[in-house]
Design an enzyme around this catalytic site. Structure first.
Site, PDB file in Angstrom:
ATOM      1  N   LYS A   1      49.380  36.541 108.027  1.00 31.35           N
ATOM      2  CA  LYS A   1      50.839  36.703 108.066  1.00 31.35           C
ATOM      3  C   LYS A   1      51.652  35.784 107.163  1.00 31.35           C
ATOM      4  O   LYS A   1      52.722  36.157 106.691  1.00 31.35           O
ATOM      5  CB  LYS A   1      51.298  36.552 109.516  1.00 31.35           C
ATOM      6  CG  LYS A   1      50.595  35.406 110.250  1.00 31.35           C
ATOM      7  CD  LYS A   1      50.137  35.807 111.643  1.00 31.35           C
ATOM      8  CE  LYS A   1      49.107  34.852 112.204  1.00 31.35           C
ATOM      9  NZ  LYS A   1      48.355  35.370 113.336  1.00 31.35           N
TER      10      LYS A   1
ATOM     11  N   TYR B   1      38.501  32.163 116.046  1.00 31.36           N
ATOM     12  CA  TYR B   1      38.983  33.534 116.188  1.00 31.36           C
ATOM     13  C   TYR B   1      39.221  34.092 114.800  1.00 31.36           C
ATOM     14  O   TYR B   1      39.887  33.451 113.973  1.00 31.36           O
ATOM     15  CB  TYR B   1      40.291  33.554 116.990  1.00 31.36           C
ATOM     16  CG  TYR B   1      40.867  34.931 117.190  1.00 31.36           C
ATOM     17  CD1 TYR B   1      40.244  35.846 118.038  1.00 31.36           C
ATOM     18  CD2 TYR B   1      42.034  35.326 116.539  1.00 31.36           C
ATOM     19  CE1 TYR B   1      40.780  37.114 118.235  1.00 31.36           C
ATOM     20  CE2 TYR B   1      42.572  36.595 116.731  1.00 31.36           C
ATOM     21  CZ  TYR B   1      41.936  37.479 117.577  1.00 31.36           C
ATOM     22  OH  TYR B   1      42.457  38.744 117.773  1.00 31.36           O
TER      23      TYR B   1
ATOM     24  N   ASP C   1      38.365  31.046 106.808  1.00 29.37           N
ATOM     25  CA  ASP C   1      39.424  31.874 107.364  1.00 29.37           C
ATOM     26  C   ASP C   1      40.678  31.005 107.386  1.00 29.37           C
ATOM     27  O   ASP C   1      40.855  30.154 108.261  1.00 29.37           O
ATOM     28  CB  ASP C   1      39.037  32.334 108.774  1.00 29.37           C
ATOM     29  CG  ASP C   1      40.112  33.208 109.409  1.00 29.37           C
ATOM     30  OD1 ASP C   1      41.277  33.147 108.952  1.00 29.37           O
ATOM     31  OD2 ASP C   1      39.808  33.930 110.367  1.00 29.37           O
TER      32      ASP C   1
HETATM   33  N1  HOZ Z   1      46.098  35.988 118.087  1.00 33.52           N
HETATM   34  C1  HOZ Z   1      47.372  35.416 117.862  1.00 33.52           C
HETATM   35  C2  HOZ Z   1      47.341  33.960 118.001  1.00 33.52           C
HETATM   36  N2  HOZ Z   1      46.276  33.285 117.442  1.00 33.52           N
HETATM   37  C3  HOZ Z   1      48.407  35.961 118.800  1.00 33.52           C
HETATM   38  C4  HOZ Z   1      49.122  37.065 118.188  1.00 33.52           C
HETATM   39  C5  HOZ Z   1      50.370  37.507 118.937  1.00 33.52           C
HETATM   40  O1  HOZ Z   1      50.334  37.577 120.156  1.00 33.52           O
HETATM   41  O2  HOZ Z   1      51.360  37.783 118.286  1.00 33.52           O
END
Ligand code: HOZ
Length: 425
Positions: A265, A142, A237
């Site tokens: 983040k 992802y 990534d």
């Molecule tokens: N795509 C995020 C986990 N790989 C989730 C983000 C969220 O729901 O805060």
């Protein structure tokens, strides 16, 4: 009705699915999302006053635990000087210097606001640098929700069982080629078919959005060699692995060089931050030096930079955090594995450093197809068992468990006891 339930009911009327990111909706594990009021150290508290030992940690960035006093103070202090200028600042220079000084192959770095933005920009840069259009991604990896990368993606896309998102024009994914994680021959075939058209190979060096799927020995090295042979850019990534596996991320952990690296983040200690960086020759293609356009008012936001700088500085001053965290991970996931094996359940434990997960399947998991064999119904039962004992795991099979430096061995032993109770049933 609990306060969380009441809030979720209200939320569903005004926010699609009641949440601002799909996995949070608890859709695949049932029940109502807990509305979180605050978090501190290893615990989160919901609006009903229930506390949970947290293993999501804002999906990774809270590597030192929630609400660290040094980071909080840095943020409060930064707020006193204003929230955003849309102009250059000293802090962003310090941040870039810090990252470049630690991460191999990152000579220059550009701040953005999320991992999605970082990846989207890195891809554009790789295309601008090579003058080629095609990219290779791996099924189950992802890389955020930009159009070109929503092809057999992991994370919420996988949880929802939607291989490709609606609303993505066919033209946007025409140049996205999918390969099989941990299968070098699938990448070789793509390079053989398009020897001069592939701009970049992008990979999560540790798959962490189809559950946790570590790279097979030699896999990342082979990608490096293929990119060198065909003149493509190798993008790691590192939104999840960066500053988590260690200061040098997956590049250092596995000893494989990338050309471009993306962060999310963790760079902002949980504030909305992302970054992409890499070799000078490539990064100099980015505007205003080069022709690849990318911009953003909030990029390098002073408050976010203060948070990120405080966290990275703490980590720099305490490099033992990584050694301890990785040792703690090895011990904890090792114990989980023993429990799983002793239970006789058809389940697999996978881990890398402080990241790990359990798949409920007899099939060893090494890629998207094998990850998908996991019994997600059983994961739902496991999740709810843990939650009922005050342990907050990712509300989806296809995410990771994140340990933080704040988790104590005693807390983790408590988690093992609750797991054991589940496996015995
Ligand atoms: N795509 C995020 C986990 N790989 C989730 C983000 C969220 O729901 O805060």
């Amino acid at each position: 009705m609990t306060k969380s339930e009441a809030l979720f009911e209200r939320a569903c009327k005004v926010i699609p699915g009641g949440v601002n990111s799909p996995v949070r909706a608890f859709g695949s594990i049932g029940g109502t999302p807990r509305m979180i009021r605050k978090a501190d150290g290893t615990h989160m508290t919901d609006e009903d006053g229930n506390t949970y030992l947290d293993f999501v940690n804002s999906w990774g960035p809270m590597i030192l635990g929630h609400n660290h006093p040094v980071i909080r103070e840095a943020v409060v202090k930064a707020c006193e000087d204003g929230l955003s200028y849309g102009a250059a600042t000293a802090r962003e220079v310090e941040m870039a210097e810090l990252i470049c000084s630690f991460v191999p192959n990152v000579d220059m770095v550009r701040m953005v606001n999320s991992g999605t933005e970082a990846v989207m920009s890195a891809i554009r840069t790789a295309r601008g640098y090579t003058g080629r259009d095609k990219i290779v991604k791996f099924m189950g990896c992802y890389h955020g929700h930009s159009d070109a990368l929503l092809v057999q993606a992991g994370s919420g896309v996988m949880t929802a069982g939607v291989p490709d998102s609606a609303g993505v024009p066919r033209g946007c994914t025409r140049d996205t080629l999918s390969a099989v994680y941990n299968d070098v021959s699938s990448v070789e075939r793509l390079f053989e078919a398009f020897p001069e058209e592939i701009a970049a190979v992008i990979v999560e060096p540790v798959g962490a959005n189809m559950g946790v799927v570590p790279p097979a020995p030699g896999f990342l090295e082979a990608l490096r060699k293929l990119c060198d042979r065909y003149g493509a850019v190798l993008i790691f990534d590192e939104v999840i692995t960066g500053f988590r596996l260690g200061f040098t991320g997956a590049q250092g952990y596995f000893g494989v060089d990338a050309d471009l690296v993306t962060y999310g983040k963790i760079i902002g200690a949980g504030m909305p931050v992302g970054a992409y960086g890499g070799k000078r020759e490539i990064m100099q293609k980015v505007a205003p030096v080069g022709p690849v356009y990318q911009a953003g008012t909030l990029s390098g936001n002073p408050v976010a930079m203060a948070a990120g700088l405080a966290q990275l500085t703490l980590l720099k001053e305490h490099p033992e955090v990584y050694t301890e965290l990785n040792e703690k991970g090895a011990w904890f996931y090792g114990e989980v594995k023993k429990l799983v094996e002793a239970s006789g359940l058809d389940a697999q434990t996978t881990s890398c450093g402080s990241l790990g997960c359990i798949f409920f399947t007899a099939t060893p998991v090494c890629n998207y197809e094998t990850a998908k064999t996991s019994d997600t119904g059983l994961y739902a039962k496991y999740f709810n068992h843990m939650l009922s004992h005050g342990i907050y795991l990712a509300p989806s099979q296809f995410e990771a468990m994140f340990l933080s430096a704040a988790h104590t061995r005693e807390e983790l032993q408590g988690v093992l006891d609750v797991m054991q109770e589940f496996f015995r049933r």
